[in-house]
Design an enzyme around this catalytic site. Sequence first.
Site, PDB file in Angstrom:
ATOM      1  N   ARG A 127       3.513  82.989  38.867  1.00  0.00           N
ATOM      2  CA  ARG A 127       3.761  83.977  39.901  1.00  0.00           C
ATOM      3  C   ARG A 127       2.675  85.039  39.765  1.00  0.00           C
ATOM      4  NH1 ARG A 127       7.932  88.966  40.039  1.00  0.00           N
ATOM      5  NH2 ARG A 127       7.532  89.550  42.189  1.00  0.00           N
TER       6      ARG A 127
ATOM      7  N   ARG B  11      13.688 102.936  43.071  1.00  0.00           N
ATOM      8  CA  ARG B  11      12.597 103.343  43.980  1.00  0.00           C
ATOM      9  C   ARG B  11      13.193 103.922  45.260  1.00  0.00           C
ATOM     10  NH1 ARG B  11       9.381  97.704  43.901  1.00  0.00           N
ATOM     11  NH2 ARG B  11      10.843  97.071  42.305  1.00  0.00           N
TER      12      ARG B  11
ATOM     13  N   GLU C 217      13.106  81.566  43.434  1.00  0.00           N
ATOM     14  CA  GLU C 217      11.653  81.724  43.505  1.00  0.00           C
ATOM     15  C   GLU C 217      10.944  80.701  42.611  1.00  0.00           C
ATOM     16  OE1 GLU C 217      12.811  85.856  43.052  1.00  0.00           O
ATOM     17  OE2 GLU C 217      10.933  86.394  44.037  1.00  0.00           O
TER      18      GLU C 217
ATOM     19  N   ASN D 197       6.481  83.636  34.903  1.00  0.00           N
ATOM     20  CA  ASN D 197       6.441  84.940  35.572  1.00  0.00           C
ATOM     21  C   ASN D 197       6.207  85.971  34.470  1.00  0.00           C
ATOM     22  OD1 ASN D 197       6.883  87.288  36.967  1.00  0.00           O
ATOM     23  ND2 ASN D 197       8.860  86.687  37.813  1.00  0.00           N
TER      24      ASN D 197
END
Length: 396
Positions: free
Chosen positions: A90, A238, A381, A7
Amino acid sequence: MNILIINAGSSSIKYQLIQMPSELLNCKGLIERIGSEKSTVSYKTNTVKIEEVIEIPDHSAGFKKMSKLLMDPNKGVITNVKDIALVGHRVVHGGNSFSETTMITQEVKDKIRELSVLAPLHNPHNLEGILLAEEIFPNAEQIAVFDTAFHQTMPVKAKKYALPNELYNDHRIQAYGFHGTSHKYISEKAISHLKLNSSKIITIHLGHGCSITAVKDGKSIDHSMGFTPSNGLIMGSRSGDIDHALIFYLVNSLGYSLEAVNSLLSKKSGMLGLTGHRDLRDIEAKAITGNKECILALEMNAYRIKKYIGAYTAAMNGLDAIVFTAGIGENSSTLRSLVCTEMDYLGITLDPAKNESKSSNIREIGSAKAKVKILVVPTNEELEIAKQAFEIAQNQ
Ligand code: ADP
């Protein structure tokens, strides 16, 4: 078969070496702050744990460091680059081009590069990771797993914005959805745990980034993130959903530059903007001492999630289970409790004792009588990427 999972982010490389089909984790590591004089390197196997601060000037140096550790005669887990059969990458944005995991060819690399316009912060680094892995492990097959792929099943009515049609048709402007590998992994785990044939599930991924997906019969049918991973839930830094006209006000009336607005909404908002802290553990600790900003931020965060649960229950005309995952979803009993409070109309009632129980396994935390199951499913993941890469290699 040894599968290396990569990743590659803007300043970091996360990696794991997983053996398939046994799903055995041989080692995991992380190189952070690439480009600084004080990059951090961590590397862990069953017997060795290394933490170092050294200079890693760029991703190429990071990959060399990783492969050196993997093949170290004393601390390593392989002897030769040929011991890696597959490298699973990824890749954040697959646009509409990739609805499933793909063997990487020149054409795939060109497409990932082309899609960088849609994910400028992610795709270029994912691609660089692919190119470097090809150099270091020339014998290995390279495979791309896309964050957006799981959401390709969203119907047009869910993914299209109410904008002039040419923006959708000619410019690919639509909701794509993210965190797909995690939502896929935990929804499959939940469906198999609950032994459901037809299923209506809401998966809630709460980490630094946060998103929520309506999963009907195993397929994503709606999702909170949109064209970019900025929409939807309140996240670490965010904002999630806002009135987009606010951007014009910030620029035209308050004198913000567009760059400053971008940085405000993605790096200085969310829980950080509300409390001064990005890490939920700090916010919870202050909330316990009565800090009003932290208490309100937790309530706002949970309230946003509750609204999405209501919306997705309506979208699916029913609900069998909600599933919490990732750093916050797996660990914060406080946030789970706030989300599940006063939700009995929808059939969601928490068992407070089960909610407090700690385990790294899949667990049910709802009250026994409740119509809707509440699950905590640890996400993985990397393992999902390894499984998909292995499956593709088997079918070659
Ligand atoms: P990423 O999106 O980077 O994969 P993670 O899934 O690791 O993020 O989640 C990071 C978040 O999880 C942080 O906000 C952190 O505060 C939160 N977290 C981790 N452990 C706990 C805990 N025990 N209680 C509350 N929050 C936690």
